[in-house]
Design an enzyme around this catalytic site. Sequence first.
Site, mmCIF file in Angstrom:
data_model
loop_
_atom_site.group_PDB
_atom_site.id
_atom_site.type_symbol
_atom_site.label_atom_id
_atom_site.label_comp_id
_atom_site.label_asym_id
_atom_site.label_seq_id
_atom_site.Cartn_x
_atom_site.Cartn_y
_atom_site.Cartn_z
ATOM 1 N N GLY A 192 -15.928 -2.386 -4.142
ATOM 2 C CA GLY A 192 -15.327 -1.146 -3.266
ATOM 3 C C GLY A 192 -16.662 -0.111 -3.316
ATOM 4 O O GLY A 192 -16.420 0.982 -3.237
ATOM 5 N N SER A 226 -18.235 0.758 -0.710
ATOM 6 C CA SER A 226 -18.731 1.378 0.552
ATOM 7 C C SER A 226 -18.061 2.798 0.573
ATOM 8 O O SER A 226 -18.330 3.771 1.604
ATOM 9 C CB SER A 226 -18.183 0.655 1.797
ATOM 10 O OG SER A 226 -16.648 0.564 1.656
ATOM 11 N N ARG A 227 -17.102 3.348 -0.229
ATOM 12 C CA ARG A 227 -16.721 4.587 -0.222
ATOM 13 C C ARG A 227 -16.094 5.148 -1.277
ATOM 14 O O ARG A 227 -16.161 4.493 -2.436
ATOM 15 C CB ARG A 227 -15.711 4.608 0.799
ATOM 16 C CG ARG A 227 -14.114 3.975 0.536
ATOM 17 C CD ARG A 227 -13.216 3.769 1.647
ATOM 18 N NE ARG A 227 -12.837 5.383 1.749
ATOM 19 C CZ ARG A 227 -11.600 5.547 2.309
ATOM 20 N NH1 ARG A 227 -10.886 4.562 2.406
ATOM 21 N NH2 ARG A 227 -11.126 7.049 2.314
ATOM 22 N N ALA A 231 -11.571 -7.933 -2.710
ATOM 23 C CA ALA A 231 -11.196 -8.303 -4.002
ATOM 24 C C ALA A 231 -9.944 -9.046 -4.520
ATOM 25 O O ALA A 231 -9.849 -9.670 -5.278
ATOM 26 C CB ALA A 231 -11.204 -6.941 -4.971
ATOM 27 N N ASN A 281 -15.057 -1.889 -9.413
ATOM 28 C CA ASN A 281 -14.432 -0.743 -8.969
ATOM 29 C C ASN A 281 -13.305 -0.627 -8.057
ATOM 30 O O ASN A 281 -12.512 0.310 -7.883
ATOM 31 C CB ASN A 281 -15.639 0.148 -8.413
ATOM 32 C CG ASN A 281 -15.208 1.643 -7.552
ATOM 33 O OD1 ASN A 281 -14.665 2.449 -8.294
ATOM 34 N ND2 ASN A 281 -15.360 1.777 -6.343
ATOM 35 N N SER A 325 -7.841 3.465 -15.113
ATOM 36 C CA SER A 325 -6.939 4.640 -14.614
ATOM 37 C C SER A 325 -6.017 5.137 -15.484
ATOM 38 O O SER A 325 -5.441 4.161 -16.529
ATOM 39 C CB SER A 325 -6.096 4.211 -13.333
ATOM 40 O OG SER A 325 -5.032 5.262 -13.028
ATOM 41 N N TYR A 377 0.601 -0.821 -9.790
ATOM 42 C CA TYR A 377 -0.920 -0.416 -9.855
ATOM 43 C C TYR A 377 -1.150 -0.156 -11.561
ATOM 44 O O TYR A 377 -2.269 -0.598 -11.998
ATOM 45 C CB TYR A 377 -1.215 0.796 -9.219
ATOM 46 C CG TYR A 377 -2.757 1.281 -9.524
ATOM 47 C CD1 TYR A 377 -3.746 1.055 -8.946
ATOM 48 C CD2 TYR A 377 -2.721 2.574 -10.158
ATOM 49 C CE1 TYR A 377 -4.947 1.579 -9.157
ATOM 50 C CE2 TYR A 377 -3.965 3.200 -10.507
ATOM 51 C CZ TYR A 377 -5.280 2.661 -9.813
ATOM 52 O OH TYR A 377 -6.494 3.280 -9.951
ATOM 53 N N LYS A 398 -3.807 -2.229 -14.060
ATOM 54 C CA LYS A 398 -4.745 -1.503 -14.635
ATOM 55 C C LYS A 398 -4.577 -1.671 -16.260
ATOM 56 O O LYS A 398 -5.677 -1.746 -16.953
ATOM 57 C CB LYS A 398 -4.797 0.222 -14.362
ATOM 58 C CG LYS A 398 -5.584 0.587 -12.895
ATOM 59 C CD LYS A 398 -6.733 -0.217 -12.917
ATOM 60 C CE LYS A 398 -7.451 0.170 -11.568
ATOM 61 N NZ LYS A 398 -8.565 -0.277 -11.228
#
Length: 249
Positions: A14, A16-17, A66, A92, A145, A158, A162
């Site tokens: 992850g 690239s941003r 991913a 990430n 998270s 999510y 996590k």
Amino acid sequence: MEQEFAGRTVVVTGGSRGMGRELVHAFAARGAAVVVASRKLDACEAVAAEVTEQYGVRALPVAFNASSWADCDELVETVYGELGRVDVLVNNAGLSPHYPSLAEVSEALFDKVIAVNLRGPFRLTAAIGTRMAADEGGSIVNIGSIEAIRPGEHALPYAAAKAGLHVLTEGFARAFGPKVRVNTVQPGAFLTDISDNWMPGLREQMEANVALGRCAEPAEIVGSVLFFASSSSSSYATGALLRLDGGWR
């Protein structure tokens, strides 16, 4: 800036941003060769070009999903083929799509969230950690998270993924010790380019839920990842979970 990671290879998924891009820049600024792995190759190439120009380090862009077991294996083979080693892996890449209600969470959405946030980190950590343990060792840092321990109804798949990442953290720490350390940073809300697209009022709502009364700046998360990645700073830390949520209520 001190070249703390000179001669090291760091993989950021992850990358690239958002937080991933911040981490790529932080490691490159400290001398590391960086692998920018994310879904869109052009975005990875753009970040790789940024850090090569700014810091003079090698940066390898790799298209990577991913949620794909095959992509995880291909990423490992590409990195070792091009760079020969991995010293730090940062898991990430993450995904938390909105859904209208819990009853309307589809099987496809649930499976996708679990695949990106849990299955992918499992496969990458298993593959890279095994090689690290057979070589000179290394550090693996998972980005968790606050949802894992303070779940809200808006992100339950999510949050479950996590929470599973916490189990993987301790399990892999035991499996790959003493040469490989595995730790998790557990952020609350933080501000990157992604937060610019939050729904109106969401930032204020989250800031009202933290003791410090504000969302984190990226550098406040990056520092903890650098800490866990550095064998000189965190040599006795493995299987650890660091809450970094501003005092989430």
